[in-house]
Design an enzyme around this catalytic site. Sequence first.
Site, PDB file in Angstrom:
ATOM      1  CB  SER A 161      -8.362   1.632 133.963  1.00  0.00           C
ATOM      2  OG  SER A 161      -7.985   2.824 134.600  1.00  0.00           O
TER       3      SER A 161
ATOM      4  CG  HIS B  52      -9.499   8.697 134.523  1.00  0.00           C
ATOM      5  ND1 HIS B  52     -10.677   8.796 135.231  1.00  0.00           N
ATOM      6  CD2 HIS B  52      -8.997   7.471 134.795  1.00  0.00           C
ATOM      7  CE1 HIS B  52     -10.867   7.682 135.908  1.00  0.00           C
ATOM      8  NE2 HIS B  52      -9.866   6.861 135.662  1.00  0.00           N
TER       9      HIS B  52
ATOM     10  N   GLY C 100      -0.951  -9.672 144.642  1.00  0.00           N
ATOM     11  CA  GLY C 100      -0.548 -10.077 143.292  1.00  0.00           C
ATOM     12  C   GLY C 100      -0.883  -9.073 142.214  1.00  0.00           C
ATOM     13  CB  SER C 101      -2.526  -5.746 142.163  1.00  0.00           C
ATOM     14  OG  SER C 101      -1.800  -5.128 143.192  1.00  0.00           O
ATOM     15  NE  ARG C 102       2.548  -6.278 134.474  1.00  0.00           N
ATOM     16  CZ  ARG C 102       2.855  -5.373 133.564  1.00  0.00           C
ATOM     17  NH1 ARG C 102       2.065  -4.353 133.355  1.00  0.00           N
ATOM     18  NH2 ARG C 102       3.962  -5.483 132.848  1.00  0.00           N
TER      19      ARG C 102
ATOM     20  CG  ASN D 189     -12.146   2.495 135.877  1.00  0.00           C
ATOM     21  OD1 ASN D 189     -13.198   2.190 136.428  1.00  0.00           O
ATOM     22  ND2 ASN D 189     -11.070   1.764 135.980  1.00  0.00           N
ATOM     23  CE1 TYR D 190     -18.151   4.346 132.181  1.00  0.00           C
ATOM     24  CE2 TYR D 190     -16.366   4.589 130.598  1.00  0.00           C
ATOM     25  CZ  TYR D 190     -17.447   5.116 131.285  1.00  0.00           C
ATOM     26  OH  TYR D 190     -17.820   6.423 131.095  1.00  0.00           O
ATOM     27  NE  ARG D 191     -14.790   0.906 139.629  1.00  0.00           N
ATOM     28  CZ  ARG D 191     -14.946   2.185 139.331  1.00  0.00           C
ATOM     29  NH1 ARG D 191     -14.545   2.649 138.165  1.00  0.00           N
ATOM     30  NH2 ARG D 191     -15.513   3.011 140.186  1.00  0.00           N
TER      31      ARG D 191
END
Length: 359
Positions: free
Chosen positions: A149, A163, A316-318, A165-167
């Site tokens: 991202s 921008h 727990g995500s940053r 993003n590939y997921r």
Amino acid sequence: GALSGLGLALGLWRRQVALAAAREDEEEKELRQRFMAPPVSGLRELRRRRRELRSRMELLIMETQAEVCRALAALDPGASFAVDSWERKEGGGGISCVLQDGEVFEKAGVNVSVVSGLLSEEAARQMRSRGKSLKAKDGKLPFCAMGVSSVIHPKNPHVPTMHFNYRYFEIEEADGTKQWWFGGGTDLTPTYLNEEDAVHFHKTLKEACDKHDLKLYPKYKKWCDDYFYIKHRGERRGIGGIFFDDVDSPSKEEVFQFVKSCAKAVVPCYIPIVKKHCHDSFTPEEKLWQQLRRGRYVEFNLVYDRGTKFGLLTPGSRIESILMSLPLTARWEYMHTPPESSKEAEILEVLRNPKDWVR
């Protein structure tokens, strides 16, 4: 004779083992040079499972991160990327690459994350609201998610924000079956409208889509215009591009190849626009308009963006990596309305009524 033959075979086997190890070391060195940091899953693990789609997707997002970072760094030689590898105690981790306060880029971030564990109730609810039927076992849904991202905020108001993003997502249901899907997109947010740039950007993305199916670009272009809609303002965040989510057909391999084509189109669709305008002169009034448009960017990301919401709901995500998409500077003025027939009014018209840039 038998013993000498055995010794010969043993010597040959040892040589082959040594050659294979040397090849592995060479390959590892080459991969390390290709990426911004060692992959989250580790090079040996990726090599061991190199035929699996999860490993191929992780390699693709790592390569995309490095390609984009190097292309941006080449345009802003005085600045450098801070490369930050992080771990998530619930499983997985990521690599954040952020350039701040350069000559060309005010803030450019390119993140990779590879996380796994159990889906939070909130995140599962969000997915079910999109029509996903997720059957949990004892309320638990094991998942794996990975993606690249990026948000790039240039200093010059004549260079657009970009921008992408590939997921990839995988969820294991109660009976052991796995649901998987891909999502992503690339979109452009100019402060001022330049039709030539808009056509170049959309044309490059259309060519990437057309390699796979001529129906994809018009479908995902419309999806992008609809998705990046700031309802409370009655306008789009930018001039769009492509956007898709929950794509799980025709097959895993075909969707992966499509995503790969889109990821490879990021540098050619954007870098020529930056090169063209990064030395353009601009006025304080144009800089002010850029700051106001940045405010709209922030509004969309914090109020509507699905990726931001998912990140904030994942245990727990940053947070630093999730909010990397926000610019260093932005402005909100009370009741600001640009004069009619101005360059500022021109971009607003396109944001309220999206155009077809290529046919």
